[in-house]
Design a protein around this motif. Structure first.
Motif, short mmCIF file in Angstrom:
data_model
loop_
_atom_site.label_atom_id
_atom_site.label_comp_id
_atom_site.label_asym_id
_atom_site.label_seq_id
_atom_site.Cartn_x
_atom_site.Cartn_y
_atom_site.Cartn_z
N VAL B 30 1.29 -4.57 4.90
CA VAL B 30 1.45 -5.26 6.19
C VAL B 30 0.81 -4.44 7.30
CG1 VAL B 30 3.47 -6.77 5.99
CG2 VAL B 30 3.81 -4.29 6.14
N MET B 31 0.24 -5.15 8.27
CA MET B 31 -0.22 -4.47 9.48
C MET B 31 0.06 -5.39 10.66
SD MET B 31 -4.38 -4.73 9.85
CE MET B 31 -4.33 -4.13 11.55
N LYS B 52 -12.98 -3.30 10.62
CA LYS B 52 -13.38 -3.04 9.22
C LYS B 52 -12.64 -1.83 8.67
CE LYS B 52 -18.02 -5.04 8.76
NZ LYS B 52 -18.25 -5.62 10.11
N ALA B 53 -12.27 -0.90 9.54
CA ALA B 53 -11.63 0.34 9.10
C ALA B 53 -10.22 0.12 8.55
CB ALA B 53 -11.57 1.32 10.27
N THR B 54 -9.61 -1.03 8.84
CA THR B 54 -8.23 -1.23 8.39
C THR B 54 -8.17 -1.50 6.89
OG1 THR B 54 -8.29 -3.62 8.81
CG2 THR B 54 -7.55 -2.22 10.63
N TYR B 55 -7.05 -1.14 6.30
CA TYR B 55 -6.83 -1.37 4.87
C TYR B 55 -6.79 -2.87 4.59
CZ TYR B 55 -4.96 -0.10 0.23
OH TYR B 55 -4.77 0.10 -1.10
N THR B 56 -6.19 -3.60 5.53
CA THR B 56 -6.03 -5.05 5.38
C THR B 56 -7.38 -5.77 5.34
OG1 THR B 56 -3.89 -4.95 6.49
CG2 THR B 56 -4.98 -7.09 6.46
N GLY B 83 1.83 -1.03 12.88
CA GLY B 83 0.56 -0.90 13.59
C GLY B 83 0.12 0.55 13.76
N MET B 84 0.99 1.48 13.37
CA MET B 84 0.71 2.91 13.57
C MET B 84 0.26 3.63 12.31
SD MET B 84 4.10 3.78 15.86
CE MET B 84 3.82 5.55 15.90
N THR B 85 0.49 3.00 11.17
CA THR B 85 0.27 3.69 9.89
C THR B 85 -0.66 2.85 9.03
OG1 THR B 85 2.27 2.59 9.13
CG2 THR B 85 2.50 4.88 9.86
N THR B 86 -1.16 3.44 7.95
CA THR B 86 -2.06 2.70 7.07
C THR B 86 -1.48 2.56 5.66
OG1 THR B 86 -4.22 2.67 5.98
CG2 THR B 86 -3.39 4.83 6.63
N GLY B 87 -1.71 1.40 5.10
CA GLY B 87 -1.26 1.11 3.74
C GLY B 87 -2.00 1.91 2.68
N ARG B 88 -3.09 2.58 3.11
CA ARG B 88 -3.80 3.44 2.17
C ARG B 88 -2.90 4.59 1.72
NH1 ARG B 88 -7.86 2.75 5.80
NH2 ARG B 88 -9.55 1.46 4.98
N GLU B 89 -2.03 5.01 2.64
CA GLU B 89 -1.24 6.22 2.40
C GLU B 89 0.21 5.98 2.07
OE1 GLU B 89 -2.20 8.39 5.96
OE2 GLU B 89 -4.29 8.37 5.35
N GLU B 90 0.69 4.76 2.32
CA GLU B 90 2.11 4.56 2.02
C GLU B 90 2.46 3.09 1.84
OE1 GLU B 90 5.23 5.19 4.76
OE2 GLU B 90 4.08 4.51 6.49
#
Lengths: 195, 195
Positions: B30-31, B52-56, B83-90
Motif C-alpha cells: 500500500v502507498m 516511477k521511483a515508487t514500488y507501486t 506515504g513515508m515508507t516503501t514496500g521494498r523494505e517492509e
C-alpha cells in the motif's frame, strides 16, 4: 461486511473546481467540475475531465488553456449554478455578478472572487470515454493576500474550499486540522522500535 | 489583491487515497496518494499519479491493476505512514496491523479496514513528467454495510474521509453538509426571474 455497489464513478471526496475558459467570440465562461485533481509535480499539472457536450470542452480545445478556480464555502450557490447551466445560452459571470480577469499567462479568464486560482496551459487531452481529461500545466497559482500567512503559505480556513459527494449529491465544508503530513506516521515507527 | 506563488502543484483540497497492489512475489503493498481523482463516468474511471521511483509503480505496470482505498479519520496515522515508507523494505500491512483482502475482480489487494474501496483495472498509463498517471477502470465500489443508508447510498459521516493540503502539509477532516448539489444553484435562477 462490505456491500458491492457495482461499477460506478464514486469515491469520497471529490473537489469542487470552477473551470474558466474563453469561447470562440472571446466571451468568458465558467463551469463546475468535480472529476479533477493534481496529476504531476514536475511540470506541475492538473487534470480536469469534461464531456464533449460541454461548452467548455470546445473552448479549451480551441484556446489550449483554462483556469482552475477554487470557490469558497460562501460561493456554493454560484458554483452549483455554474454546473447547472450552459455558457452557450448565457453569460454565467453576469448571472451571478462575478468578475472575469484576463490571465497574463494563458488564454483564459479567472474568477476574481475566488481566493485561489490556477492558470493552465493545455498539455494533453486524454480520451477516456464519455469524459476527456484535459491535463493542464500549471503556469501560476495566485492566492489572495489575506488568505496567505507570513511565509506565503495558504490558509485553509481563509480559502475555505468545499467538497462534493458524488453519491448523496451534497456539498460539505472542510473541518478542523487532524494531523500533520509526513509526521503523524512517525508514531508507527516509534511503536515498531519499541516492539 | 492576489499574490503570485509561481508554477507549483498546489490546489485545495486534494484527497487522501491508499493505493493497493501486489508486488512481483505476490506480496500486498500500500502507498498513499493525493494526486488522484475520478476522471470519467463511462466507463467509470479514476486517475492516480505516481512517480516511477515508487514500488507501486512497478507493481501496477506488471499486474495492470490496483485498488483505491479511502482511509477514515481514525486511520490518519496509518495513511501518513504508508506515504513515508516503501514496500521494498517492509510489509506495510503488517507494520500497522491492517488486513489485505484479495480482490475477486482485479489482480490487487484491498484494505479490509477501509470502509470504501475501489477495484481498478489499468486502462492507460499517461506519461506526464515526474509522475505517470494510471487511469483505472473502476470494476466495483465496495462499502461497509454500516456506512450505507437504506437506499444503499454512502454516508459521509460514517466513511469519514479526510483531505490533504499540499501547501501546509496538514490533513483536515470533512465538516458539515453545506448545500445540495444541482439544487442550491436554483436560487440564482429564481433571482433572475424576479429581476
Amino acid at each position: 461486511m462490505k456491500r458491492s455497489l457495482g461499477a460506478k464513478s464514486l469515491v469520497y471526496p471529490t473537489p469542487v473546481f470552477v473551470i474558466g475558459s474563453y469561447d470562440e467570440k472571446g466571451e468568458p465562461n465558467v463551469m463546475t467540475a468535480a472529476w479533477a485533481g493534481i496529476c504531476c509535480s514536475m511540470p506541475p499539472a492538473i487534470g480536469v475531465s469534461l464531456r464533449k457536450a460541454t461548452y467548455t470542452y470546445g473552448n479549451i480545445m480551441r484556446r489550449k488553456a483554462f483556469t482552475v478556480n477554487v470557490p469558497s464555502e460562501d460561493m456554493v450557490v454560484q458554483a452549483d449554478y455554474f454546473g447547472m447551466t450552459t455558457g452557450r445560452e448565457e453569460d454565467k459571470f453576469g448571472a451571478v455578478g462575478f468578475t472575469s480577469v484576463r490571465s497574463d499567462l494563458v488564454d483564459a479568464p479567472y474568477v476574481k472572487e475566488c481566493s485561489m486560482v490556477l492558470e493552465c496551459k493545455l498539455m494533453q487531452a486524454v480520451e477516456i470515454g464519455l469524459h476527456t481529461q484535459f491535463i493542464g500545466e500549471i503556469m501560476d497559482v495566485k492566492v489572495e493576500e489575506d488568505a496567505l500567512d507570513k511565509e506565503g503559505v495558504g490558509i485553509m480556513s481563509k480559502v475555505r474550499p468545499f467538497i462534493y459527494c458524488p453519491d448523496d449529491h451534497n456539498y460539505y465544508r472542510i473541518g478542523e486540522r487532524i494531523a500533520r503530513g509526513f509526521d503523524a506516521g512517525k508514531t508507527v515507527e516509534r511503536k515498531k522500535r519499541k516492539a
